[in-house]
Scaffold this active site. Sequence first.
Site, mmCIF file in Angstrom:
data_model
loop_
_atom_site.group_PDB
_atom_site.id
_atom_site.type_symbol
_atom_site.label_atom_id
_atom_site.label_comp_id
_atom_site.label_asym_id
_atom_site.label_seq_id
_atom_site.Cartn_x
_atom_site.Cartn_y
_atom_site.Cartn_z
ATOM 1 N N ALA A 206 -7.501 17.476 -65.348
ATOM 2 C CA ALA A 206 -6.953 19.221 -65.040
ATOM 3 C C ALA A 206 -8.014 19.574 -66.175
ATOM 4 O O ALA A 206 -8.604 21.085 -64.985
ATOM 5 C CB ALA A 206 -6.059 19.012 -65.864
ATOM 6 N N CYS A 331 -28.711 9.762 -73.949
ATOM 7 C CA CYS A 331 -29.097 9.758 -75.426
ATOM 8 C C CYS A 331 -28.331 9.815 -76.560
ATOM 9 O O CYS A 331 -27.147 10.468 -76.350
ATOM 10 C CB CYS A 331 -29.666 11.054 -74.926
ATOM 11 S SG CYS A 331 -31.252 10.659 -73.905
#
Length: 390
Positions: A206, A331
């Site tokens: 949602a 990262c």
Amino acid sequence: MVWQERVYLDYAATTPVDERVIKAILPYFSPNFGNPSSVHFEGQQAEAALEEARERIAQALGAKPREIIFTSGGTESDNLAVRGLALAERKRRGATRILITPVEHHAVSATAHQLEDVYGFKVEYIPVDSHGQVDPDDLRALINADTALVSVIYANNEIGTINPIAEIAKICCEKNVPFHTDAVQAVAHLSLDVESLGVTALSLGAHKFYGPKGVGALYLRRGTSIVPTQTGGAQENGLRAGTENIPLIVGMAEALSLVLEDLDRESERLRTLRDRLIEGVLESIPRARLTGHPTQRLPNHASFAFEHVDANLLLMHLDHEGFACSSGSACKTGNPEPSEVLQAIGLTPQWAMGGLRVTLGRGTSQDHIERFLEVLPQVVEKCRVINRVS
């Protein structure tokens, strides 16, 4: 630092909850706080709200209410589909192969690899092209009687590419193999008629379409065998134990209805802004490239790779300038690694380390795009200078 205003350009990560959704949610914290499994009046109120939400979501997807299973979000929906369908197919007919792409969300890929590591399945990859898109003929060459499940993302979260889901589903249907698609990024922008798509299972969450976090759903075609991965009570037709989160489920149904009301107009508006953004970035920044498909991509999604740029550093500088964006690079602090998706589409590490995802939404204006295009070239150049010095 002085900002005109902060500009949020990370709608693929999450969206603000629509005020109309908040209004719909609040009564189900109190006074309508009942447990839908209770037989008394308060429980019946909660159950009525639950089933109304189920009917609304089913209607939006072109499904039957019984085919909607409520979950805690897109990740759980992906987990239930991949793990539950694979285990059911192994039990039913001994199938042990799982076919996914190398550009799936980790909710799919990590689940598939757990099935391989712990349960003895074999995971194989359907190749993607340089845009991250599946060629249905490649799937046709791989799928066989030992295939337990195929899962292909509808629209890629990192590079925005849209896959030919209906064609893929047709191949799976011909081979009698369940087909799941992670449609989490697609819901706010693309048609999700499950009959037209022909999918066995489809995941949504949602908070990607202006609804609350912590709630999602799985469409599961009626009659499909699946092993529940969360056991306990008999909620959700015995497929997902646990008391349903009525406030958030009500909010999800309202959010989905609202986003579909304005889907075509908003998609066209966002597509215009997206195209201006892509054009501006590629014209103004050397050694920059668009990642993902140039046209068959989400209307709100622009993603780039910049050679010899560290994505973490780029995001930090953009944040300092007042822009919230995401990186295509997975990262970790102190341990940067190139994006798996960007490497899968053929980028070298010096390019794959410099991914940038810019995603637009209801709050994005033409002025935001122009301001971003003024700032980004300077920030990229600053990051390249730092990279050369270091």
